[in-house]
Write a protein that holds these residues in place. Structure first.
Motif, PDB file in Angstrom:
ATOM      1  N   ASP A   2       0.760  27.594  28.797  1.00 42.97           N
ATOM      2  CA  ASP A   2       1.040  26.603  27.764  1.00 42.97           C
ATOM      3  C   ASP A   2       0.685  25.217  28.283  1.00 42.97           C
ATOM      4  N   ARG A 104      -8.340  32.196  27.936  1.00 46.78           N
ATOM      5  CA  ARG A 104      -7.205  31.351  27.566  1.00 46.78           C
ATOM      6  C   ARG A 104      -6.663  30.681  28.825  1.00 46.78           C
ATOM      7  N   THR A 247      -7.166  30.641  20.762  1.00 50.53           N
ATOM      8  CA  THR A 247      -6.222  29.680  21.340  1.00 50.53           C
ATOM      9  C   THR A 247      -4.786  30.124  21.090  1.00 50.53           C
ATOM     10  N   PHE A 254      -6.501  38.340  15.876  1.00 46.19           N
ATOM     11  CA  PHE A 254      -6.743  39.467  14.964  1.00 46.19           C
ATOM     12  C   PHE A 254      -6.068  39.215  13.617  1.00 46.19           C
ATOM     13  N   LEU A 256      -5.740  36.587  12.210  1.00 47.88           N
ATOM     14  CA  LEU A 256      -6.563  35.610  11.489  1.00 47.88           C
ATOM     15  C   LEU A 256      -7.928  36.184  11.123  1.00 47.88           C
TER      16      LEU A 256
ATOM     17  N   LEU B  44       6.056  46.604  12.788  1.00 49.02           N
ATOM     18  CA  LEU B  44       5.420  45.411  12.228  1.00 49.02           C
ATOM     19  C   LEU B  44       3.929  45.374  12.585  1.00 49.02           C
ATOM     20  N   ARG B  45       3.617  45.708  13.838  1.00 47.25           N
ATOM     21  CA  ARG B  45       2.214  45.669  14.253  1.00 47.25           C
ATOM     22  C   ARG B  45       1.397  46.720  13.516  1.00 47.25           C
ATOM     23  N   ALA B  48       0.794  45.482  10.082  1.00 46.00           N
ATOM     24  CA  ALA B  48      -0.140  44.356  10.099  1.00 46.00           C
ATOM     25  C   ALA B  48      -1.579  44.818  10.295  1.00 46.00           C
ATOM     26  N   GLY B  49      -1.771  46.111  10.583  1.00 44.20           N
ATOM     27  CA  GLY B  49      -3.119  46.629  10.791  1.00 44.20           C
ATOM     28  C   GLY B  49      -3.611  46.455  12.208  1.00 44.20           C
ATOM     29  N   GLU B  50      -2.679  46.077  13.092  1.00 47.46           N
ATOM     30  CA  GLU B  50      -3.055  45.726  14.456  1.00 47.46           C
ATOM     31  C   GLU B  50      -3.278  46.972  15.307  1.00 47.46           C
ATOM     32  N   ARG B  77      -2.904  38.919   4.160  1.00 46.65           N
ATOM     33  CA  ARG B  77      -1.633  39.073   4.860  1.00 46.65           C
ATOM     34  C   ARG B  77      -1.612  38.187   6.105  1.00 46.65           C
ATOM     35  N   VAL B  79       0.825  36.928   9.566  1.00 39.55           N
ATOM     36  CA  VAL B  79       1.853  37.433  10.479  1.00 39.55           C
ATOM     37  C   VAL B  79       2.421  36.255  11.271  1.00 39.55           C
ATOM     38  N   SER B  81       4.310  35.824  14.577  1.00 40.06           N
ATOM     39  CA  SER B  81       4.775  36.537  15.767  1.00 40.06           C
ATOM     40  C   SER B  81       5.867  35.735  16.454  1.00 40.06           C
ATOM     41  N   VAL B  84       4.761  32.035  19.924  1.00 50.36           N
ATOM     42  CA  VAL B  84       3.324  31.881  20.165  1.00 50.36           C
ATOM     43  C   VAL B  84       3.082  30.647  21.034  1.00 50.36           C
ATOM     44  N   GLU B  85       2.354  30.841  22.126  1.00 54.83           N
ATOM     45  CA  GLU B  85       2.007  29.698  22.979  1.00 54.83           C
ATOM     46  C   GLU B  85       0.507  29.463  22.940  1.00 54.83           C
ATOM     47  N   LEU B  86       0.106  28.233  23.077  1.00 51.82           N
ATOM     48  CA  LEU B  86      -1.305  27.886  22.984  1.00 51.82           C
ATOM     49  C   LEU B  86      -1.955  27.896  24.361  1.00 51.82           C
ATOM     50  N   GLY B  99      -4.808  28.563  10.518  1.00 50.08           N
ATOM     51  CA  GLY B  99      -4.518  29.533   9.466  1.00 50.08           C
ATOM     52  C   GLY B  99      -5.618  29.621   8.419  1.00 50.08           C
ATOM     53  N   ARG B 141       8.441  25.094  16.876  1.00 52.00           N
ATOM     54  CA  ARG B 141       7.199  25.864  16.973  1.00 52.00           C
ATOM     55  C   ARG B 141       7.199  27.014  15.983  1.00 52.00           C
ATOM     56  N   GLN B 145       4.525  27.800  13.088  1.00 55.86           N
ATOM     57  CA  GLN B 145       3.831  29.080  12.910  1.00 55.86           C
ATOM     58  C   GLN B 145       4.001  29.604  11.487  1.00 55.86           C
ATOM     59  N   ARG B 148       1.619  27.771   9.436  1.00 56.47           N
ATOM     60  CA  ARG B 148       0.270  28.315   9.649  1.00 56.47           C
ATOM     61  C   ARG B 148       0.069  29.565   8.798  1.00 56.47           C
TER      62      ARG B 148
END
Lengths: 360, 258
Positions: A2, A104, A247, A254, A256, B44-45, B48-50, B77, B79, B81, B84-86, B99, B141, B145, B148
């Motif tokens: 982060d 990342r 990011t 995925f 997105l 959930l995953r 979500a189609g993951e 759709r 999601v 999560s 989430v960290e950048l 998004g 945060r 999200q 987003r």
């Protein structure tokens, strides 16, 4: 991971005009760097000499006799050298930005996917074993044997590492990193073994190749660089949006709508080709791929739509200037350009790290 | 909208989900509760189609979810999560703008700025837009999200869905209420919403139906009033619950010896 190194820039200008301004500023910088690169150096070229040479090359006007030496310097060595430097700088910097986005990790560098170590092993192999394998013909192959070996070695190491890190069609990025470290170490050990076997002249050849130099640049190298360095670099610009999605993380990318695995494969393949070809043409030139994207992020923020073209233009400009420094500072001798980039790049990078420590 | 039918997911030789059948309809909020490790996030995953190849079938808007292209799916759709960290520093509004990536190259992209604005506003984070994401608190945060995700499905072909993994986990009481009320409003607009929660009372407030996962199986599914009973919860979680005066369930903490 982060935070990263740099606080985000508080800018609210919409993206499209910012992109136009970035590209314009980058192009101006590149033109200045290219002009400095061709005009300056141990042997000066006058602007009039440059103009006359260009006019003759374009078939506009015959070359006046007083500019003949300028034309010779430009035509034989300086123009191909400066153009090659620009293409390699762009390729290394974009590949670095793409690797940082993909892993990342702001500390990632194309060397992590095995390119440099693999290329070095193959190149040293060519220097040490070439004469034994090809006998007297190795001399004739000289211009191409080493670059082809280096290119193949870089790609080969990348393929091995990517295979190791892929299971069931999914490439684990942290495994990729660790496999890279291990394969780099192995290649380093084998390179060391070859150096141990080499004679004195070969050791000197190896050392100079390892330090990187553009002194060997000729026109014949330019189409190769355009195809294998510049073209992949331009193709990597198209990865801007996928890298922006990454990011947030692979799962979020995925969510997105990104095809994460094919993006990873494409990014690694393009970066590996560009960097392998770069190493093949000019040896090991460090820190460009690591530092340039950081500089651009500092100026423009983390949006890859600006970061990638910005890195390409800044990388090209800085490489031309670093090469200018390499051939000017110790004239008439030449410093290896890899020494110059590391001498400037490493302290700068430490300064960035120090700032991160201070900010957190 | 999203249907799982006999969904079984295994990883590393262990079955994470077994024969789970659950659907989320447009305009409906389905909450999933259950102990840690019960398979809530896996569910959930999958929805979500993951997770691309589960043995059972997951259908999205009537089609097998594996047949949809990721970009197509992303336009219908979103999601949210956990945590989430950048990788690189960005401002909150830049994160919300991510998004809009699925809409790149479509006519809808012309409304990107508006969608970002609406997302920030609906998630109650308009005032945080210029802040660096890394400097925000966990709860802030989480709301960015959500913004987003809202920007992502703005302009989506309806019905669309939003899936949230413990979105209230780091929120304070006021923001929990605000977020859950906001989700009810989104459902009233016709969105299908699946939400993983730990707080039974939050599930009772927000959900039309509550699903209870225990050891990878769906052990109960129905309206909150039927599912959220002290007896059922005791079986699932292994601790006693008591009905709070005025409704709701609270875990019955043992007396402390001082």
């Amino acid at each position: 991971m982060d935070g990263g190194l740099i606080p985000p820039r508080a800018a609210t200008t919409p993206a499209a005009p910012r992109l136009a301004r970035t590209v314009l500023a980058g192009c101006l910088l590149l033109v200045v760097a290219l002009l400095a690169g061709v005009l300056l150096g141990p042997a000066r070229v006058t602007p009039a000499g440059l103009a006359a040479t260009l006019a003759e090359a374009l078939g506009w006007a015959p070359l006046p006799a007083q500019h003949a030496s300028n034309a010779a310097i430009l035509g034989v060595v300086r123009a191909p050298r400066v153009l090659l430097a620009a293409m390699l700088g762009a390729g290394l910097a974009v590949a670095g930005a793409v690797m940082q986005g993909l892993f990342r990790n702001p500390l990632a560098d194309p060397g992590l996917i095995g390119v440099s170590a693999g290329a070095a092993l193959a190149a040293v192999g060519a220097i040490v074993l070439g004469p034994a394998l090809f006998g007297s013909r190795a001399g004739g192959l000289g211009l191409w044997l080493l670059p082809m070996a280096a290119f193949a070695g870089g790609l080969g190491a990348t393929v091995v590492i990517a295979r190791l890190a892929t299971r069931g069609g999914v490439t684990g990025v942290s495994t990729l990193l660790l496999a890279g470290v291990a394969v780099n170490a192995l290649c380093g050990a084998l390179t060391g073994l070859l150096v141990f076997m080499a004679d004195d002249r070969q050791v000197r050849d190896i050392t100079f190749w390892m330090l990187g130099s553009l002194a060997g640049a000729r026109w014949v190298h330019l189409p190769v660089a355009a195809t294998l360095v510049l073209l992949p670099a331009l193709a990597m610009l198209a990865l801007a949006r996928p890298l922006n999605a990454l990011t947030l993380g692979e799962r979020e990318a995925f969510h997105l709508g990104l095809r994460v695995e094919s993006t990873k494969r494409l990014a690694v393949a393009l970066a590996a080709v560009a960097v392998s070809a770069g190493v093949a043409l000019a040896g090991m030139i460090g820190f460009v791929g690591l530092v340039v994207p950081h500089l651009v992020r500092l100026m423009l923020g983390a949006d890859h739509r600006l970061l990638l073209p910005g890195s390409a233009l800044l990388g090209a400009s800085l490489m031309v200037l670093a090469d200018l420094a390499a051939r000017s500072l110790a004239a008439p001798a030449e410093l290896p350009v890899g020494v110059v980039t590391a001498l400037i790049g490493a302290p700068f990078f430490l300064w960035l790290l120090r700032n991160r420590v201070a900010a957190s | 909208m999203i249907e799982a039918c006999g969904l079984t997911v295994a990883a590393g030789g262990r079955e994470l989900l077994r024969g789970v059948s659950l659907s989320v309809r447009p305009g409906e909020v389905v909450a999933v509760i259950g102990p840690n490790g019960a398979g809530k996030s896996t569910l959930l995953r999958s929805l979500a189609g993951e997770l691309r190849a589960p043995a059972g079938m997951v259908r999205f808007a009537g089609q097998p979810i594996t047949a949809l292209r990721p970009a197509e799916l992303a336009r219908r759709r979103a999601v949210v999560s956990q945590a989430v960290e950048l990788a690189f520093p960005m401002r909150a509004d830049e994160v919300v703008r991510l998004g809009r990536l699925p809409w790149y190259g479509t006519a809808e992209a012309a409304r990107d700025a508006e969608a970002v604005e609406n997302g920030l506003e609906r998630a109650g984070v308009l005032h945080l837009r210029d802040r660096a994401y890394a400097t925000l608190s966990g709860g802030e945060r989480q709301r960015v999200q959500l913004a987003r995700a809202l920007a992502q499905i703005e302009g989506a072909t309806r019905p669309a869905a939003i899936l949230l993994d413990e979105p209230t986990a780091s929120l304070d009481a006021a923001h929990r209420v605000a977020m859950l009320r906001g989700l009810r409003g989104l459902a009233a607009d016709g969105l299908a919403i699946l939400i993983i929660l730990h707080d039974l009372n939050e599930a009772g407030y927000v959900a039309d139906r509550v699903g209870v996962l225990g050891q990878g199986r769906l052990v109960a599914l129905g309206p909150p009033a039927e599912v959220l009973r002290a007896g059922t919860m005791r079986q699932i979680f292994g601790v006693a619950f008591r009905e709070a005066p005025g409704g709701g369930l609270l875990p019955d903490f043992p007396c402390r010896t001082r």
